[in-house]
Motif scaffolding. Structure first.
Motif, short mmCIF file in Angstrom:
data_model
loop_
_atom_site.label_atom_id
_atom_site.label_comp_id
_atom_site.label_asym_id
_atom_site.label_seq_id
_atom_site.Cartn_x
_atom_site.Cartn_y
_atom_site.Cartn_z
N LEU A 34 -5.92 -0.85 -7.12
CA LEU A 34 -4.75 -0.44 -6.34
C LEU A 34 -3.63 0.02 -7.28
CD1 LEU A 34 -3.52 -0.17 -3.53
CD2 LEU A 34 -2.83 -2.58 -3.66
N LEU A 91 -3.00 -8.09 1.15
CA LEU A 91 -4.11 -8.00 0.20
C LEU A 91 -5.09 -9.16 0.41
CD1 LEU A 91 -2.46 -6.62 -3.05
CD2 LEU A 91 -3.48 -5.40 -1.13
N ILE A 132 -10.51 -3.42 -1.47
CA ILE A 132 -9.33 -3.23 -2.31
C ILE A 132 -9.20 -4.37 -3.33
CG2 ILE A 132 -6.78 -3.15 -2.29
CD1 ILE A 132 -7.04 -1.91 0.56
N GLY A 150 -4.17 2.15 0.85
CA GLY A 150 -5.32 1.33 1.26
C GLY A 150 -6.58 2.13 1.45
N ARG A 161 -1.91 3.70 -7.53
CA ARG A 161 -0.45 3.88 -7.45
C ARG A 161 0.10 4.60 -8.68
NH1 ARG A 161 1.77 0.20 -4.11
NH2 ARG A 161 0.58 -1.45 -5.09
N LEU A 206 0.83 -1.20 0.00
CA LEU A 206 0.00 0.00 0.00
C LEU A 206 0.87 1.25 0.00
CD1 LEU A 206 -2.46 -1.40 2.69
CD2 LEU A 206 -2.80 -1.40 0.21
N CYS A 234 -7.78 3.46 -2.28
CA CYS A 234 -8.40 2.48 -3.14
C CYS A 234 -9.73 2.20 -2.45
CB CYS A 234 -7.51 1.23 -3.21
SG CYS A 234 -8.12 -0.02 -4.33
N ARG A 284 -6.66 -5.58 -6.77
CA ARG A 284 -5.32 -5.31 -7.30
C ARG A 284 -5.35 -4.35 -8.49
NH1 ARG A 284 -1.16 -9.35 -5.42
NH2 ARG A 284 -2.32 -10.55 -3.90
#
Ligand code: XMP
Length: 326
Positions: A222, A104, A217, A210, A226, A73, A213, A219
């Motif tokens: 996320l 995750l 959450i 965290g 990022r 995160l 998102c 992937r």
């Protein structure tokens, strides 16, 4: 050990000379306190823990064991920078823990913000505890407590909280910057040779991306948070807004909207940009980012990131919105 009250006679550390005097004094005190024993530090790469690490490396070198937990995160490039600066450049004893899947997995399906925060905090302590148990001869635990933490919360620093360790893992605390304000920690960090982008970093919440998102959450979202955060930071730096705007970031909600790309219909996530100014984070105003820059950032985010087809700018001050979305 220092008291938890800043003496009135203590000068505000505003210059490299004052920082240098503080560092010399701390190095001496840390050597006296720690002797030939080992000290453990959870090194997130944030300003406070990084400055504590650099001070301890100077004072006791290899007797310091840093543990960097990558919980997945962190912002783009942060775990790599911790390894580069502390292990490669400062020759620190650094344990890097890749705990991404673990975090995750624990967070999967959890949408409630406070539950997410609790899981992240608890899992962090568990990972740190496991690493601590593998080590022999640790007697001290270093923490990046700073003076506002003492003033605000009776010395319990919520987002640096490794104080939740079990009874049989209680160490003596080492808190070399606990009487300093944030601006002083930065001056000391600079004097210790830490990179500017580590020392003058904007505030970043403990639960990291965290809470950006949004909802449960996943992937893919996320990754969108990022990557969009990295584009925003790069563009703010290029356009003179880094260091001027107090906090800026992106958030990705858990719904999709319809768009069109190359003549085809898309169904993808929006990215929300937030950029605010404040002095104490209790209230905040929205930065008046030039419209052409917002358009350029929108163009980059929607072309460079998969799964994103829309960008929004959050115009809401605090109150009535909070700075973070969760
Ligand atoms: P809000 O969203 O409450 O944020 O207006 C105020 C400041 O606090 C940060 N923040 C956090 N920091 N753990 C942290 O360490 C958290 O859970 C957390 N939530 C918000 C936020 O980034 C802003 O600087």
């Amino acid at each position: 050990m220092q008291d938890n009250v800043r003496p009135e006679s203590m000068k505000r550390i505003t210059t490299p000379e004052l920082a240098s005097a503080f560092i010399d004094e701390q190095v001496k005190e840390l050597r006296e306190q720690i002797g030939d024993k080992k000290v453990l530090l959870a090194l997130s790469g944030g300003v406070d823990s990084s400055v504590v690490a650099a001070l301890l490396i100077k004072a006791v070198g290899q007797q310091l064991v840093c543990v960097h937990v990558n919980h997945g995160l962190l912002r783009k490039g942060e775990p790599e920078q911790v390894v580069e600066v502390f292990r490669n450049q400062m020759n620190a004893n650094l344990i890097y823990v890749d705990a991404v899947d673990r975090f995750l997995d624990k967070l999967a399906g959890v949408a409630e913000p406070e539950k997410k925060r609790k899981i992240i905090g608890a899992e962090f302590i568990r990972v740190f505890e496991e690493e601590a148990r593998k080590l022999d001869g640790i007697e001290f635990l270093a923490q990046g407590t700073i003076y506002p933490d003492i003033l605000e919360s009776d010395g319990v620093k919520a987002h640096h909280n490794v104080g939740g360790l079990p009874e049989d893992l209680q160490f003596e605390l080492v808190e070399p910057v606990k009487l300093l304000f944030k601006d002083e920690v930065r001056v000391v960090g600079k004097a210790l040779g830490l990179p500017d982008n580590m020392v003058f970093r904007q505030p970043f919440p403990g639960p990291g991306l965290g809470v950006r998102c949004l909802g449960a959450i996943t992937r893919d979202r996320l990754e969108a948070v990022r990557e969009s955060d990295a584009i925003l930071r790069e563009e703010f730096a290029k356009n003179g807004l880094e260091g001027k705007v107090w906090q800026y970031f992106t958030a990705v909600p858990d719904f999709k909207s319809v768009g069109v790309k190359d003549g085809k219909r898309t169904f993808a996530y929006p990215v929300i940009i937030r950029a605010v100014n404040t002095t104490d984070a209790m209230t905040a105003t929205v930065e008046d980012v030039p419209f052409t820059l917002l358009q350029h950032i929108t163009q980059r985010i929607t072309t460079e990131i998969d799964n994103v087809n829309r960008v929004l700018y959050d115009l809401t001050p605090k109150p009535c919105a909070t700075i973070e979305w969760e």
